[in-house]
Motif scaffolding. Structure first.
Motif, short mmCIF file in Angstrom:
data_model
loop_
_atom_site.label_atom_id
_atom_site.label_comp_id
_atom_site.label_asym_id
_atom_site.label_seq_id
_atom_site.Cartn_x
_atom_site.Cartn_y
_atom_site.Cartn_z
N ILE A 569 6.78 1.65 1.42
CA ILE A 569 6.99 0.26 1.08
C ILE A 569 6.03 -0.08 -0.05
O ILE A 569 4.83 0.17 0.04
N ILE A 570 6.55 -0.64 -1.13
CA ILE A 570 5.73 -0.88 -2.30
C ILE A 570 4.72 -1.99 -2.05
O ILE A 570 3.58 -1.92 -2.45
N SER A 571 5.15 -3.05 -1.38
CA SER A 571 4.26 -4.19 -1.19
C SER A 571 4.58 -4.89 0.12
O SER A 571 5.73 -4.98 0.51
N VAL A 572 3.55 -5.36 0.79
CA VAL A 572 3.74 -6.15 2.00
C VAL A 572 2.93 -7.44 1.88
O VAL A 572 1.97 -7.52 1.11
N SER A 573 3.35 -8.42 2.62
CA SER A 573 2.61 -9.67 2.67
C SER A 573 2.03 -9.81 4.07
O SER A 573 2.77 -9.82 5.06
N MET A 574 0.72 -9.88 4.13
CA MET A 574 0.08 -9.96 5.44
C MET A 574 0.42 -11.26 6.16
O MET A 574 0.36 -12.34 5.57
N PRO A 575 0.79 -11.18 7.44
CA PRO A 575 1.04 -12.40 8.22
C PRO A 575 -0.26 -13.18 8.41
O PRO A 575 -1.34 -12.59 8.49
N ARG A 576 -0.14 -14.48 8.46
CA ARG A 576 -1.33 -15.33 8.58
C ARG A 576 -1.31 -16.11 9.90
O ARG A 576 -0.29 -16.29 10.54
N ASP A 577 -2.51 -16.56 10.27
CA ASP A 577 -2.69 -17.46 11.42
C ASP A 577 -2.13 -16.87 12.72
O ASP A 577 -1.49 -17.56 13.52
N THR A 586 -7.19 -4.29 14.25
CA THR A 586 -7.20 -4.32 12.79
C THR A 586 -7.88 -3.04 12.30
O THR A 586 -8.62 -2.40 13.04
N ALA A 587 -7.59 -2.68 11.05
CA ALA A 587 -8.18 -1.46 10.48
C ALA A 587 -8.44 -1.69 9.00
O ALA A 587 -7.69 -2.41 8.32
N LYS A 588 -9.50 -1.07 8.49
CA LYS A 588 -9.87 -1.26 7.09
C LYS A 588 -10.20 0.05 6.39
O LYS A 588 -10.82 0.04 5.32
N LYS A 589 -9.79 1.17 7.00
CA LYS A 589 -10.10 2.47 6.40
C LYS A 589 -8.84 3.31 6.28
O LYS A 589 -8.07 3.42 7.23
N TYR A 590 -8.67 3.93 5.11
CA TYR A 590 -7.58 4.91 4.90
C TYR A 590 -6.22 4.35 5.25
O TYR A 590 -5.44 4.94 5.99
N VAL A 591 -5.95 3.17 4.73
CA VAL A 591 -4.70 2.47 5.02
C VAL A 591 -3.72 2.71 3.88
O VAL A 591 -4.07 2.59 2.71
N THR A 592 -2.49 3.02 4.21
CA THR A 592 -1.42 3.10 3.21
C THR A 592 -0.48 1.92 3.40
O THR A 592 -0.70 1.07 4.27
N ASN A 593 0.56 1.83 2.60
CA ASN A 593 1.53 0.76 2.73
C ASN A 593 2.60 1.13 3.75
O ASN A 593 3.25 2.17 3.60
N ALA A 594 2.79 0.30 4.75
CA ALA A 594 3.81 0.59 5.76
C ALA A 594 4.07 -0.64 6.59
O ALA A 594 3.24 -1.56 6.68
N LEU A 595 5.24 -0.64 7.20
CA LEU A 595 5.60 -1.70 8.14
C LEU A 595 6.33 -1.05 9.31
O LEU A 595 7.31 -0.34 9.12
N VAL A 596 5.82 -1.27 10.52
CA VAL A 596 6.46 -0.76 11.73
C VAL A 596 6.84 -1.96 12.59
O VAL A 596 5.98 -2.72 13.03
N LYS A 597 8.15 -2.13 12.82
CA LYS A 597 8.64 -3.33 13.52
C LYS A 597 9.32 -2.95 14.83
O LYS A 597 9.62 -1.79 15.09
N GLY A 756 6.07 -5.51 19.40
CA GLY A 756 4.92 -5.09 18.61
C GLY A 756 5.28 -4.92 17.14
O GLY A 756 6.40 -4.55 16.79
N GLU A 757 4.32 -5.20 16.28
CA GLU A 757 4.52 -5.01 14.84
C GLU A 757 3.19 -4.60 14.20
O GLU A 757 2.13 -5.10 14.59
N ILE A 758 3.28 -3.70 13.23
CA ILE A 758 2.09 -3.24 12.52
C ILE A 758 2.37 -3.36 11.03
O ILE A 758 3.37 -2.84 10.52
N VAL A 759 1.51 -4.09 10.33
CA VAL A 759 1.62 -4.27 8.88
C VAL A 759 0.42 -3.59 8.23
O VAL A 759 -0.72 -3.85 8.61
N MET A 760 0.70 -2.75 7.24
CA MET A 760 -0.36 -2.00 6.58
C MET A 760 -0.28 -2.22 5.07
O MET A 760 0.77 -2.00 4.46
N ASP A 761 -1.36 -2.66 4.48
CA ASP A 761 -1.42 -2.93 3.04
C ASP A 761 -2.44 -1.99 2.40
O ASP A 761 -3.65 -2.21 2.51
#
Length: 782
Positions: A569-577, A586-597, A756-761
């Motif tokens: 996935i080229i770009s994702v928009s992080m969900p807010r609130d 949450t994770a902040k290391k070695y993250v690629t672009n992906a969406l698992v729904k 469950g949903e996982i968003v990775m940017d």
């Protein structure tokens, strides 16, 4: 009485009477020859033919959808006579005589064309035809450029691949002489018609492309490939038939669990079978060629290393020390070949074929027997270093790294540690486009996350072994070839590079960093040039395997195949609130672009409970239960989360023991790094394990719950209702134990109306897993 006719006319007149077929063929060749010389008269002949088939005695024009009328044979034969008259008028007797002589000589090569072009021509006939060709240099001179190309294409199609893209990328880089060299080291049924397989085809194409580009890129002229013998793909059928094992071809349709139980038995059946005598005699010749150098038997299935399916690490590759008497060496080689043959029926291979729609393909397993790149160091045999390199970098550890900067996975010794996933060791990850951007930024991290063990072949025990760096230096001394380029010295919290050709161990503890190798730049230039040239020539990203022999200072290319790619996935928009209680992690290391729904289930292996297990059989059973869940849960509707390095060889405490077929249905694999227990996910980019994830579209994410800026909802994972017992039959005596270790959380049951949903940017290096209210879409830009 002497004739005034020129020599060519005498020949043509004789052939018209004695060999009309050859006469007509030479006439057609002369027509083509005159066409190339732009002779107008010959063009008029073709125009007359065109008029004769498009003009009629009746006035109505011919509909284009109807066949053209046939010209009678006499008219065509008359035209051939006119062709020779035009040649006589336009180009002169001497030139005609020379080309007629050349074409008649060329007729002697028809046997070669026919042998190469027909798939049903036996291997020994083609080999003999090429041998005859090689022993008659005058025949080579008689070949036109078109004939040479035709023979090359026919040989590529016959022995390497029918794929048009493959043929187009190789035909201009390989010669007939190259094929002679290849077939001189090819073993197969003499009356067979097999190919050399995907891995061999990939290596041969890469070798020839790099060789042909060496004038443009001088560094490529130094690249070698190891001495290699080939076994054709129909060799396995000869083996099966000789031992009445044909029924094993139907095993692929058995239940996966049944295949897993049967496979150890199948392997032993193969290893206790008899190799055809015809093969044994050729194996003996091959061993004479290798001498006492260690060898490796590598799979080369027809399905392997294709753009559609890489089969990375699915079939076996086995090292053979090649030591002892000739009889012992021959027995060891045959044993390895039989075991690699048996891997065609392994559960991972069959499951992989089923996943990729290849189950009904009648698998043919060719083999390569390669000399192991390396040097004898005391009782050990090993290269200075080896590894894998990729054109594209799927996971980037720095925002400054671009996808096309590539990645290298580098290890000292044999390259097995580069392609296998290990539970207790770390290779060096390097970006050829950005070699200065390191994964480990501090000396302490470089020391801790470094390679500690080296894979070697022990020539005394005749076994593949893993030994510590300290043990290797103790046994072989510090004058190991290439050692100063490979190790740094760690002391007082700092890393120091060796100076000169020796390593002074009194100045610190040796650490494998490859600092001097990288600093010199030559190695990086090698890899980057190879990757760039191959990607440009083939039109897609590639991955290669390589090894370096420091004693001879030679770089070897071992393998080349298309790089496996995820649907990124080229770009994702992080969900807010998102409410705090709905965030899972949450994770902040070695993250690629992906969406698992639409995640319905989470299979969670509790790191602390897993670590507390004392029995090896219980640890193994955890992997078996995961395999059962992989079959029971809805495909791509569940994720796996657990400690350490899944799928690694080595210490089972550091990761759940699974293989591809145990996890292939999951949507995502999450590896949990609990620092207190030593569970640190190793960045497996470039391993066969990682390629499995990429090809199966299984997303990957490491979690570091102990990081103070990360969220990990431990209560959700440990206190939610466990549905394990409703899905898997557990032994009454072990039920409580396994329920404490393996938790299956049904999100729909636990949180009504949620999934469950996982968003990775990857751009911001941030990922979040959360419970999403069904019916609300996450903003994702493709």
């Amino acid at each position: 009485m002497s004739s005034n006719k020129p020599e060519w006319r005498i020949i043509i007149d004789l052939l018209e009477e004695a060999n009309p077929v050859l006469y007509k063929r030479l006439g057609r060749r002369m027509m083509n020859y005159l066409f190339k010389k732009d002779i107008t008269k010959i063009e008029n002949i073709v125009l007359n033919i065109d008029k004769s088939v498009t003009m009629f005695d009746f006035e109505e024009s011919l509909d284009d959808n109807q066949p053209h009328p046939r010209i009678n044979t006499q008219t065509l034969e008359k035209m051939i006579g006119e062709v020779f008259k035009i040649a006589e008028d336009e180009i002169g007797d001497e030139e005609i005589t020379n080309v007629i002589r050349m074409w008649i000589k060329n007729e002697n090569l028809n046997f070669l064309m026919k042998s190469a072009e027909k798939r049903d021509v036996a291997f020994d006939e083609i080999h003999n035809a090429l041998y005859t060709f090689s022993k008659q240099p005058h025949l080579k001179d008689a070949l036109t450029q078109e004939d040479r190309l035709g023979v090359r294409v026919a040989l590529i199609r016959r022995f390497l691949s029918n794929n048009l893209s493959y043929i187009n990328t190789l035909k201009d880089h390989i010669t007939i002489d190259d094929f002679i060299d290849i077939l001189n080291k090819t073993i197969g049924p003499s009356k067979g018609n097999g190919k050399l397989g995907g891995k061999a085809a990939g290596m041969i194409r890469a070798k020839q492309i790099l060789k042909s580009k060496s004038e443009e890129f001088s560094v490529l002229g130094e690249i070698q490939t190891p001495k290699t013998w080939f076994i054709t793909s129909d060799g396995i059928f000869e083996f099966l038939h000789s031992n009445a094992l044909e029924e094993f071809q139907r095993i692929k349709y058995h239940d996966p669990l049944e295949i897993r139980k049967e496979y150890p038995y199948i392997e032993q059946i193969f290893k206790n079978s008899i190799m055809p005598l015809e093969f044994i005699s050729m194996f003996s010749v091959a061993l004479d060629d290798f001498g006492d150098s260690p060898i490796i038997v590598r799979s080369s299935s027809l399905l392997e290393d294709s753009p559609e399916a890489a089969f990375a690490g699915k079939y076996k590759s086995l090292f053979v020390s090649n030591q002892g008497t000739k009889k012992e060496r021959l027995e060891a080689l045959i044993d390895a070949i039989e075991e690699v043959y048996s891997s065609v029926f392994s559960p991972d291979v069959i499951e992989y074929r089923r996943e990729n729609g290849l189950l009904d393909f009648n698998e043919e397993m060719a083999l390569m027997i390669q000399e192991v790149v390396g040097t004898k160091i005391g009782k050990y045999y090993l290269p200075a270093f080896a590894g894998v390199a990729f054109t594209d970098n799927e996971f980037r550890w720095s925002p400054r790294i671009k996808k096309d900067d590539g990645i290298i996975r580098l290890v000292a010794g044999l390259g097995t540690r580069a392609v296998d996933r290990l539970g207790d060791d770390y290779p060096l990850l390097l970006c050829p486009g950005q070699p200065g951007l390191k994964v480990n930024s501090t000396p302490e991290e470089s020391f801790h996350y470094s390679q500690k063990y080296i894979d070697v072949i022990n020539l005394e025990t005749r076994k593949f072994e893993s030994i510590s760096l300290e043990k290797l230096i103790e046994d072989a001394g510090t004058n190991l070839p290439g050692l100063p380029d490979i190790v740094s010295l760690f002391s007082d919290g700092q890393l120091h590079q060796s100076v000169g050709s020796l390593v002074d161990l009194s100045k610190g503890e040796p650490v494998i960093t490859f600092a001097n190798l990288i600093k010199k730049g030559r190695f990086i230039n090698y890899i980057k040039t190879i990757l760039d040239v191959l990607k440009r020539a083939l039109g897609y990203p590639v991955d290669i395997e390589f090894a370096f022999n420091a004693a001879t200072e030679k770089f070897y290319l071992l393998q080349c195949r298309p790089q496996s790619h995820s649907k990124e996935i080229i770009s994702v928009s992080m969900p807010r609130d998102i409410p705090r209680d709905k965030i899972l992690f949450t994770a902040k290391k070695y993250v690629t672009n992906a969406l698992v729904k639409d995640i319905r289930y989470i299979v969670f292996i509790d790191p602390f409970a897993y670590d507390s297990m004392e029995e090896l059989n219980d640890l193994i059973t955890v992997g078996k239960i995961v395999s059962q869940l992989n079959s029971e849960l809805p495909k791509k509707k569940f994720i796996l989360a657990g400690p350490g390095r899944w799928g690694s060889r080595g210490d089972i405490k550091l990761g759940v023991r699974v293989t591809y077929s145990d996890i292939n249905n999951t949507a995502m694999l999450i590896e949990i790094a609990k620092q207190k227990k030593g569970y640190m996910p190793e960045l497996s980019f470039g391993t066969h394990f990682f390629q499995d994830l990429v090809e199966s579209q299984i997303k990957y994410l490491p979690l570091y719950p102990d990081d103070e800026n990360s969220v990990f909802n431990n209560d959700f994972f440990t206190l939610s209702k466990n549905s394990l017992s409703s899905l898997v039959n557990l032994s009454p005596g072990k039920k409580e134990l396994f329920e404490s270790v393996i938790r299956v959380i049904d999100i729909e049951e636990q949180a009504k109306g949620y999934s469950g949903e996982i968003v990775m940017d990857g751009d911001s290096s941030y990922a979040i897993g959360f419970l999403k209210l069904n019916g609300i879409d996450t903003d994702v830009r493709l």
